[in-house]
Design an enzyme around this catalytic site. Structure first.
Site, PDB file in Angstrom:
ATOM      1  NE  ARG A  38      -1.549  -2.384   2.751  1.00  6.97           N
ATOM      2  CZ  ARG A  38      -1.685  -3.661   2.378  1.00  6.97           C
ATOM      3  NH1 ARG A  38      -2.761  -4.053   1.788  1.00  6.97           N
ATOM      4  NH2 ARG A  38      -0.745  -4.540   2.615  1.00  6.97           N
ATOM      5  CB  THR A  39       3.379   2.553   2.406  1.00  5.23           C
ATOM      6  OG1 THR A  39       2.558   2.084   3.472  1.00  5.23           O
ATOM      7  CG2 THR A  39       3.957   3.890   2.758  1.00  5.23           C
ATOM      8  CE  LYS A  63      26.009  -4.794  -5.095  1.00 14.34           C
ATOM      9  NZ  LYS A  63      26.622  -4.478  -6.384  1.00 14.34           N
ATOM     10  NE  ARG A  72       7.007   0.656   4.986  1.00 16.46           N
ATOM     11  CZ  ARG A  72       5.792   0.118   5.004  1.00 16.46           C
ATOM     12  NH1 ARG A  72       5.640  -1.161   4.744  1.00 16.46           N
ATOM     13  NH2 ARG A  72       4.733   0.848   5.259  1.00 16.46           N
ATOM     14  CG  HIS A 104       3.248   3.826   8.665  1.00 18.84           C
ATOM     15  ND1 HIS A 104       3.393   4.699   7.605  1.00 18.84           N
ATOM     16  CD2 HIS A 104       2.827   2.650   8.117  1.00 18.84           C
ATOM     17  CE1 HIS A 104       3.085   4.069   6.475  1.00 18.84           C
ATOM     18  NE2 HIS A 104       2.744   2.834   6.765  1.00 18.84           N
TER      19      HIS A 104
END
Ligand code: CP
Length: 314
Positions: free
Chosen positions: A59-60, A87, A109, A137
């Site tokens: 969703r976000t 890496k 995020r 959030h």
């Protein structure tokens, strides 16, 4: 003019009630763009936004990307598995490289609490927190508040009940900050083991009794059991959790007739919420997704410092 002066949006904890109101009002004015035949305005034309998603998201991620496209921004999409952090590159070095490409904004995020805050300090460009660990959030809380205000006409004086894994929920944390600032009462309900110690100090009420808690709630916001953040068992079994804390038609008989059922997603059907309630008449879960687009457009617009959405309607 909006009066918005912040470079970044890293948490609701920092915002005043007036600033939250500005985001909600701006989102309201931007909603109409998505109803046009040409769903695009030139507001961020020539600006570049990097979307860094180091944790899974449906969703976000797509909501930010669509919001950026609606505002005509250029977009760089980087995920954990496709970035050189996989890496061993330091996040700081990844970002420095992105910054040297002259991006104008970063949406991030990250599983690490505080990652967006560190970036916001290190970078001259705007940083938006799309979810950091178990901390915040902010755009989810803003879209939740927008949805409640849209459906109920106000936030002040409402009782909003959160049920589930409060301990690991950044959504609950951002909503607690936001809703209490906007004059709503917040009640948290779940097994004792999933209620953070001393959370009452944030001005909320805590209970383990779902059957009592639903009775006077105007809104019930369900939270997912976050197995990925749990390194131990917080309750004996999922089945026992569902028996005590699932919102289903039986429990809803005790609730107000105009109660709203919300969930940030992803929904674990049959655990925190039965399918018939998730898809039923009280559910505004898909409205939350729709409203998330307007909220993210509003946040990007306000942070960009753009003077207006467009010179004239297309
Ligand atoms: N609500 C929310 O954050 O959903 P995603 O994890 O799919 O982005």
């Amino acid at each position: 003019m909006s009066g918005w002066t912040r470079k970044d949006l890293v948490g609701i904890v920092d915002l005043s009630a007036a600033e939250i109101g500005t985001v909600l009002d701006t989102a309201k004015s931007l909603q109409e763009i998505s109803t046009r035949s040409i769903k695009k305005v030139p507001t961020l034309r020539g600006r570049t936004i990097a979307n860094l998603f180091f944790e899974p998201s449906t969703r976000t991620r797509i909501s930010f990307e669509l919001a950026e496209k609606r505002l005509s921004a250029d977009i760089l999409n980087i995920t954990g598995s496709t970035s050189s952090t996989a890496k061993g590159e330091l996040l700081k070095d990844t970002i420095r490289n992105i910054e040297s490409l002259k991006v104008d904004m970063v949406v991030i995020r990250h599983s690490c609490t505080g990652a967006p805050h560190r970036l916001a300090e290190a970078l001259n460009v705007s940083v938006v927190n799309a979810g950091d660990g178990i901390n915040e959030h902010p755009t989810q809380a803003l879209l939740d508040m927008f949805t409640i205000r849209e459906k109920k006409g106000r936030l002040k004086g409402l009782k909003v009940l959160f049920v589930g894994d409060i301990l690991h929920s950044r959504v609950a944390r951002s909503n607690i900050w936001g809703l209490t600032k906007m004059g709503a009462s917040v009640v948290l309900c779940g097994p004792k083991t999933l209620l953070p110690p001393r959370i009452e100090e944030l001005g909320v009420t805590v209970t383990t009794n779902l059957r009592e808690a639903v009775k006077d709630a105007d809104v019930i916001n369900l939270l997912r059991i976050q197995k990925e953040r749990q390194d131990q068992s917080f309750f004996p079994s999922i089945r026992e959790y569902a028996i005590a804390y699932q919102i289903n038609s039986e429990i809803l008989k005790k609730a107000k007739p105009d109660v709203l059922i919300m969930h940030p997603g992803p929904v674990n059907r049959g655990i925190e919420l039965s399918s018939e309630v998730a898809d039923g008449p009280y559910s505004v879960i898909l409205d939350q997704v729709t409203n998330g687009l307007a909220i993210r457009m509003a946040v990007l617009y306000l942070l960009s410092g753009a003077k207006s959405i467009e010179s004239k309607k297309e």
